[in-house]
Design a protein around this motif. Structure first.
Motif, PDB file in Angstrom:
ATOM      1  N   ALA A  94     -24.255  -0.320  11.371  1.00  0.00           N
ATOM      2  CA  ALA A  94     -25.211   0.795  11.312  1.00  0.00           C
ATOM      3  C   ALA A  94     -26.185   0.784  12.478  1.00  0.00           C
ATOM      4  N   THR A  95     -26.440  -0.388  13.053  1.00  0.00           N
ATOM      5  CA  THR A  95     -27.506  -0.478  14.059  1.00  0.00           C
ATOM      6  C   THR A  95     -27.062  -1.042  15.399  1.00  0.00           C
ATOM      7  N   ASP A  96     -25.985  -1.817  15.433  1.00  0.00           N
ATOM      8  CA  ASP A  96     -25.655  -2.502  16.674  1.00  0.00           C
ATOM      9  C   ASP A  96     -24.892  -1.668  17.691  1.00  0.00           C
ATOM     10  N   PRO A  97     -24.059  -0.708  17.322  1.00  0.00           N
ATOM     11  CA  PRO A  97     -23.613   0.243  18.353  1.00  0.00           C
ATOM     12  C   PRO A  97     -24.721   1.272  18.589  1.00  0.00           C
ATOM     13  N   ASP A  98     -24.759   1.840  19.752  1.00  0.00           N
ATOM     14  CA  ASP A  98     -25.614   3.007  20.006  1.00  0.00           C
ATOM     15  C   ASP A  98     -24.748   4.248  19.794  1.00  0.00           C
ATOM     16  N   LEU A 131     -18.067   8.751  18.547  1.00  0.00           N
ATOM     17  CA  LEU A 131     -18.170   7.830  19.675  1.00  0.00           C
ATOM     18  C   LEU A 131     -19.467   7.033  19.638  1.00  0.00           C
ATOM     19  N   ALA A 132     -19.373   5.784  20.095  1.00  0.00           N
ATOM     20  CA  ALA A 132     -20.545   4.930  20.224  1.00  0.00           C
ATOM     21  C   ALA A 132     -20.430   4.114  21.499  1.00  0.00           C
ATOM     22  N   ALA A 133     -21.569   3.603  21.953  1.00  0.00           N
ATOM     23  CA  ALA A 133     -21.657   2.749  23.128  1.00  0.00           C
ATOM     24  C   ALA A 133     -22.235   1.404  22.718  1.00  0.00           C
ATOM     25  N   PRO A 134     -22.150   0.387  23.573  1.00  0.00           N
ATOM     26  CA  PRO A 134     -22.773  -0.895  23.247  1.00  0.00           C
ATOM     27  C   PRO A 134     -24.281  -0.764  23.041  1.00  0.00           C
ATOM     28  N   LYS A 135     -24.823  -1.582  22.158  1.00  0.00           N
ATOM     29  CA  LYS A 135     -26.256  -1.575  21.894  1.00  0.00           C
ATOM     30  C   LYS A 135     -27.029  -1.886  23.175  1.00  0.00           C
ATOM     31  N   GLY A 136     -28.091  -1.124  23.386  1.00  0.00           N
ATOM     32  CA  GLY A 136     -28.904  -1.327  24.573  1.00  0.00           C
ATOM     33  C   GLY A 136     -28.543  -0.433  25.741  1.00  0.00           C
ATOM     34  N   THR A 137     -27.588   0.466  25.537  1.00  0.00           N
ATOM     35  CA  THR A 137     -27.263   1.427  26.599  1.00  0.00           C
ATOM     36  C   THR A 137     -28.492   2.295  26.857  1.00  0.00           C
ATOM     37  N   PRO A 138     -28.875   2.507  28.118  1.00  0.00           N
ATOM     38  CA  PRO A 138     -30.091   3.276  28.420  1.00  0.00           C
ATOM     39  C   PRO A 138     -30.081   4.655  27.763  1.00  0.00           C
ATOM     40  N   PRO A 139     -31.222   5.090  27.218  1.00  0.00           N
ATOM     41  CA  PRO A 139     -31.288   6.384  26.532  1.00  0.00           C
ATOM     42  C   PRO A 139     -30.829   7.555  27.389  1.00  0.00           C
ATOM     43  N   PHE A 197     -11.060  -2.553  16.133  1.00  0.00           N
ATOM     44  CA  PHE A 197     -11.179  -3.304  17.383  1.00  0.00           C
ATOM     45  C   PHE A 197     -12.206  -2.707  18.353  1.00  0.00           C
ATOM     46  N   PRO A 198     -12.192  -1.394  18.594  1.00  0.00           N
ATOM     47  CA  PRO A 198     -13.165  -0.855  19.552  1.00  0.00           C
ATOM     48  C   PRO A 198     -14.614  -1.153  19.184  1.00  0.00           C
ATOM     49  N   SER A 199     -14.964  -0.997  17.923  1.00  0.00           N
ATOM     50  CA  SER A 199     -16.346  -1.263  17.513  1.00  0.00           C
ATOM     51  C   SER A 199     -16.697  -2.735  17.701  1.00  0.00           C
ATOM     52  N   GLN A 200     -15.751  -3.615  17.443  1.00  0.00           N
ATOM     53  CA  GLN A 200     -15.985  -5.038  17.675  1.00  0.00           C
ATOM     54  C   GLN A 200     -16.200  -5.323  19.157  1.00  0.00           C
ATOM     55  N   GLN A 201     -15.359  -4.738  19.978  1.00  0.00           N
ATOM     56  CA  GLN A 201     -15.435  -5.053  21.398  1.00  0.00           C
ATOM     57  C   GLN A 201     -16.663  -4.455  22.062  1.00  0.00           C
ATOM     58  N   LEU A 202     -17.258  -3.438  21.443  1.00  0.00           N
ATOM     59  CA  LEU A 202     -18.516  -2.919  21.969  1.00  0.00           C
ATOM     60  C   LEU A 202     -19.616  -3.982  21.928  1.00  0.00           C
ATOM     61  N   GLN A 203     -19.477  -4.963  21.030  1.00  0.00           N
ATOM     62  CA  GLN A 203     -20.515  -5.986  20.878  1.00  0.00           C
ATOM     63  C   GLN A 203     -20.603  -6.899  22.100  1.00  0.00           C
ATOM     64  N   THR A 204     -19.537  -6.974  22.881  1.00  0.00           N
ATOM     65  CA  THR A 204     -19.533  -7.829  24.065  1.00  0.00           C
ATOM     66  C   THR A 204     -19.294  -7.047  25.356  1.00  0.00           C
ATOM     67  N   SER A 205     -19.297  -5.737  25.275  1.00  0.00           N
ATOM     68  CA  SER A 205     -19.071  -4.894  26.462  1.00  0.00           C
ATOM     69  C   SER A 205     -20.387  -4.600  27.178  1.00  0.00           C
ATOM     70  N   PRO A 206     -20.348  -4.339  28.471  1.00  0.00           N
ATOM     71  CA  PRO A 206     -21.568  -3.998  29.207  1.00  0.00           C
ATOM     72  C   PRO A 206     -22.209  -2.722  28.661  1.00  0.00           C
ATOM     73  N   ALA A 207     -23.528  -2.741  28.525  1.00  0.00           N
ATOM     74  CA  ALA A 207     -24.251  -1.578  27.985  1.00  0.00           C
ATOM     75  C   ALA A 207     -24.633  -0.644  29.125  1.00  0.00           C
ATOM     76  N   ASP A 208     -23.611  -0.144  29.817  1.00  0.00           N
ATOM     77  CA  ASP A 208     -23.855   0.716  30.972  1.00  0.00           C
ATOM     78  C   ASP A 208     -23.303   2.128  30.804  1.00  0.00           C
ATOM     79  N   GLY A 209     -22.689   2.403  29.650  1.00  0.00           N
ATOM     80  CA  GLY A 209     -22.170   3.736  29.378  1.00  0.00           C
ATOM     81  C   GLY A 209     -20.753   3.975  29.843  1.00  0.00           C
ATOM     82  N   TYR A 210     -20.128   2.968  30.457  1.00  0.00           N
ATOM     83  CA  TYR A 210     -18.781   3.170  30.980  1.00  0.00           C
ATOM     84  C   TYR A 210     -17.693   2.644  30.037  1.00  0.00           C
ATOM     85  N   THR A 211     -18.089   1.964  28.973  1.00  0.00           N
ATOM     86  CA  THR A 211     -17.149   1.513  27.949  1.00  0.00           C
ATOM     87  C   THR A 211     -17.636   2.021  26.601  1.00  0.00           C
ATOM     88  N   LEU A 212     -16.863   2.891  26.001  1.00  0.00           N
ATOM     89  CA  LEU A 212     -17.210   3.495  24.718  1.00  0.00           C
ATOM     90  C   LEU A 212     -16.148   3.132  23.691  1.00  0.00           C
TER      91      LEU A 212
END
Length: 327
Positions: free
Chosen positions: A116-120, A256-264, A80-95
């Protein structure tokens, strides 16, 4: 071999937290992080994964100078967490906690994202010490007894896991195939449900990570075998699968991973904060309690590991007779 079960995806959550102080000046500065960080964990509260992540969160509250809370989203083998990262804000506050089951999704079902590529990826943390336990009163005294019982009673020897198509389930399928036995799989939503079922006599055994440790120490469970490369120091008399002729080693690392597009720069801050938390006494003590070892990788190395695991898990599923897409 028993009927194959595949993951049905849904939503479920129970919220918990790990506290840390929030210095007012830092919270008002605008620098990352300036509000609490949430880690989604795909297992119920009280299991070994949950407890280790809560220790990490508590330590990271100091290194990141911000509260880190744990939100439990159990079921579906921890994905579930990895799935929900796909729609979570890419701001670093939801991992999200990424577990081995995630790498099976491309084979098991049609998903619109690539594990392999969509979570950061932020960092890999640790892996499990797996094993098979029975109640202390069980007449099964060893792993050889376990296999002998299964051969004498085909399909009757039940084992609990934290879900269908989880690492425990698939490894037990591999064990049963190598040992030429048929076992009865009983999936639960998490270890916290499986343990009472075992102690209450509703299942005969349990395949799980080392949440069983305290129960083994207390004389309530008997550890038959571990799935690590070598025997673990805490239970030096317990053999590995390889010693007993089952050519398997399983640790299933996670991190741990963050949503794709989280600032470097945010990924770097998270990496550095959690990497420092891994060195804390609190986190190290929790790993030692459950006979776990750190298995650190940085984000780039963890991403490469994920790509390798997708291939590996697909090969395992295919070899066990699972049909692509769950058909």
């Amino acid at each position: 071999m028993q009927r194959r079960e595949f993951v049905r995806l849904g939503v479920g959550a129970a919220v918990g937290g790990a506290a840390g102080a929030i210095p007012l000046a830092h919270a008002q500065s605008g620098a990352f992080p300036n509000k609490p960080i949430k880690i989604m964990v795909g297992f119920a509260a009280g299991g070994v994964t949950d407890l280790v992540v809560r220790a990490l969160a508590e330590a990271a509250a100091t290194t990141l100078k911000q509260r880190v809370v744990v939100e439990n989203k159990p079921g579906a083998g921890g994905v579930f967490p990895s799935q929900q990262l796909q729609t979570s804000p890419a701001d670093g506050y939801t991992l999200g906690l990424v577990v081995q089951s995630v790498y099976r999704l491309p084979y098991m079902m049609d998903i619109k994202w690539n594990p392999a590529t969509d979570p950061d990826y932020i960092l890999r943390l640790t892996g499990f010490t797996w094993g098979i336990v029975v109640p202390a009163k069980s007449p099964i005294k060893s792993f050889n007894d376990y296999i002998a019982y299964a051969k004498a009673h085909p399909g009757e020897l039940s084992y609990a896991t934290s879900g269908a198509a989880t690492t425990q389930h698939l490894t037990m399928e591999q064990i049963s195939r190598q040992a030429s036995v048929t076992l009865n799989h009983v999936p639960f939503k998490g270890t916290a449900e499986a343990i009472p079922a075992l102690l209450g006599g509703h299942v005969m055994s349990m395949a799980d990570a080392s949440t069983w440790g305290p129960y083994v120490d207390a004389g309530e469970m008997r550890l038959l075998v571990v799935w690590s490369e070598k025997r673990i120091p805490r239970y030096p008399n317990v053999p590995t699968l390889k010693e007993l002729g089952i050519n398997l080693v399983q640790t299933s690392p996670w991190g741990l991973a963050a949503p794709k597009g989280t600032p470097p720069q945010v990924i770097k801050a998270l990496h550095d904060g959690f990497r420092a938390a891994m060195d804390s006494k609190l986190f190290k003590d929790m790993l030692e309690k459950y006979d776990m070892e750190p298995q650190y990788l940085n984000g780039e190395a963890y991403k490469a590991f994920a790509a390798e695991q997708i291939v590996r898990e697909s090969e395992i599923l295919k070899s066990l007779g699972f049909k692509r897409g769950g058909a």
